[in-house]
Motif scaffolding. Structure first.
Motif, mmCIF file in Angstrom:
data_model
loop_
_atom_site.group_PDB
_atom_site.id
_atom_site.type_symbol
_atom_site.label_atom_id
_atom_site.label_comp_id
_atom_site.label_asym_id
_atom_site.label_seq_id
_atom_site.Cartn_x
_atom_site.Cartn_y
_atom_site.Cartn_z
ATOM 1 N N ARG A 92 0.830 -1.207 0.000
ATOM 2 C CA ARG A 92 0.000 0.000 0.000
ATOM 3 C C ARG A 92 0.871 1.267 0.000
ATOM 4 N N LEU A 93 1.884 1.273 0.865
ATOM 5 C CA LEU A 93 2.756 2.439 0.956
ATOM 6 C C LEU A 93 3.645 2.570 -0.280
ATOM 7 N N ALA A 94 4.031 1.436 -0.864
ATOM 8 C CA ALA A 94 4.826 1.486 -2.096
ATOM 9 C C ALA A 94 4.016 2.118 -3.222
ATOM 10 N N ALA A 95 2.714 1.810 -3.275
ATOM 11 C CA ALA A 95 1.855 2.423 -4.290
ATOM 12 C C ALA A 95 1.787 3.935 -4.106
ATOM 13 N N LEU A 136 11.355 -1.731 0.702
ATOM 14 C CA LEU A 136 12.149 -0.511 0.603
ATOM 15 C C LEU A 136 11.378 0.594 -0.116
ATOM 16 N N ALA A 137 10.577 0.201 -1.093
ATOM 17 C CA ALA A 137 9.783 1.191 -1.847
ATOM 18 C C ALA A 137 8.663 1.786 -1.016
ATOM 19 N N SER A 138 8.372 1.182 0.131
ATOM 20 C CA SER A 138 7.371 1.755 1.036
ATOM 21 C C SER A 138 7.886 3.033 1.683
ATOM 22 N N HIS A 139 9.205 3.160 1.728
ATOM 23 C CA HIS A 139 9.870 4.327 2.332
ATOM 24 C C HIS A 139 9.431 4.532 3.777
ATOM 25 N N GLU A 187 -3.539 1.955 -4.212
ATOM 26 C CA GLU A 187 -3.135 1.432 -2.920
ATOM 27 C C GLU A 187 -3.947 0.212 -2.493
ATOM 28 N N GLU A 188 -5.255 0.269 -2.703
ATOM 29 C CA GLU A 188 -6.109 -0.851 -2.298
ATOM 30 C C GLU A 188 -5.788 -2.107 -3.103
#
Length: 216
Positions: A92-95, A136-139, A187-188
């Protein structure tokens, strides 16, 4: 003292990698002197690394010896429950936060990993890299730290579910769907795609574990 700390870290990483790579499997006894000889490290950092691994419940006591821990059915279910929630959040956070470059790398990983379908151990390593990239892409550093703990415990599973016939190809299709949802900034959909992916992996794992226990 400053020279001992890198050695300790190296010994810990070496043993953890050996467990993760299947050199040492659940139930295997770890002998300090043998580990020191195998890895070319003195016994003091080996001893400290073993103590650290025991604290993390990756090793357990069997009398005076330490053996690689194993997960029972309930522990496995608990681990997958936590992994599902945390990795779904990571997707979700990566999106939301992934850079264009990170998304490109994820796409390339899926494409390149197709060459590994006939090599389950290599595919398992590639699978871990893929999931790590999403994290990592979620930052979010705190989420990454928690997932590091989860994936250390995943090393206690003796076999990769990707060794099951047909699972590797299906998993890569699931990976592609996750990446495309992240690329759309949905995200969903990213959350659902990753949670569904882990759910299928868990079902496969349960079947594999059940078969292994019966054969044992």
């Amino acid at each position: 003292m400053q020279q001992a700390r890198p050695a300790q870290k190296d010994a810990y990483a070496l043993i953890l990698e050996a467990i993760d790579g299947g050199i040492y499997r659940p139930g295997d006894r770890l002998v300090e002197s043998e580990l020191a000889e195998r890895f070319g490290v003195s016994r003091t950092p080996i001893r400290e690394a073993l103590q650290r691994l025991e604290t993390q419940s990756l090793l357990v006591r069997d009398g005076r010896s330490l053996i690689v821990a194993s997960l029972d059915h309930n522990q496995m279910a608990e681990l997958y429950a936590v992994r599902t929630e945390l990795e779904g959040l990571a997707a979700r956070l990566a999106a939301r936060h992934a850079t264009a470059e990170e998304i490109q790398v994820l796409r390339e990983m899926v494409d390149e990993d197709r060459a590994l379908l006939d090599d389950p151990p290599a595919l398992a390593r590639a699978n871990r890299r893929f999931h790590r990239m999403i994290q990592l892409a979620s930052h979010n550093r705190y989420l990454v730290q928690q997932l590091d703990l989860v994936h250390r415990s995943m090393a206690l599973m003796a076999n990769t579910s990707l060794a099951v016939a047909g699972r590797g190809e299906v998993a890569l299709g699931e990976h592609a769907a996750i990446v495309e949802a992240i690329a759309r900034r949905d995200e969903e959909a990213a959350n659902k795609a990753l949670r569904d992916h882990i759910s299928v992996a868990f079902v496969t794992r349960l079947k594999l574990d059940s078969r292994t226990r019966l054969e044992g």
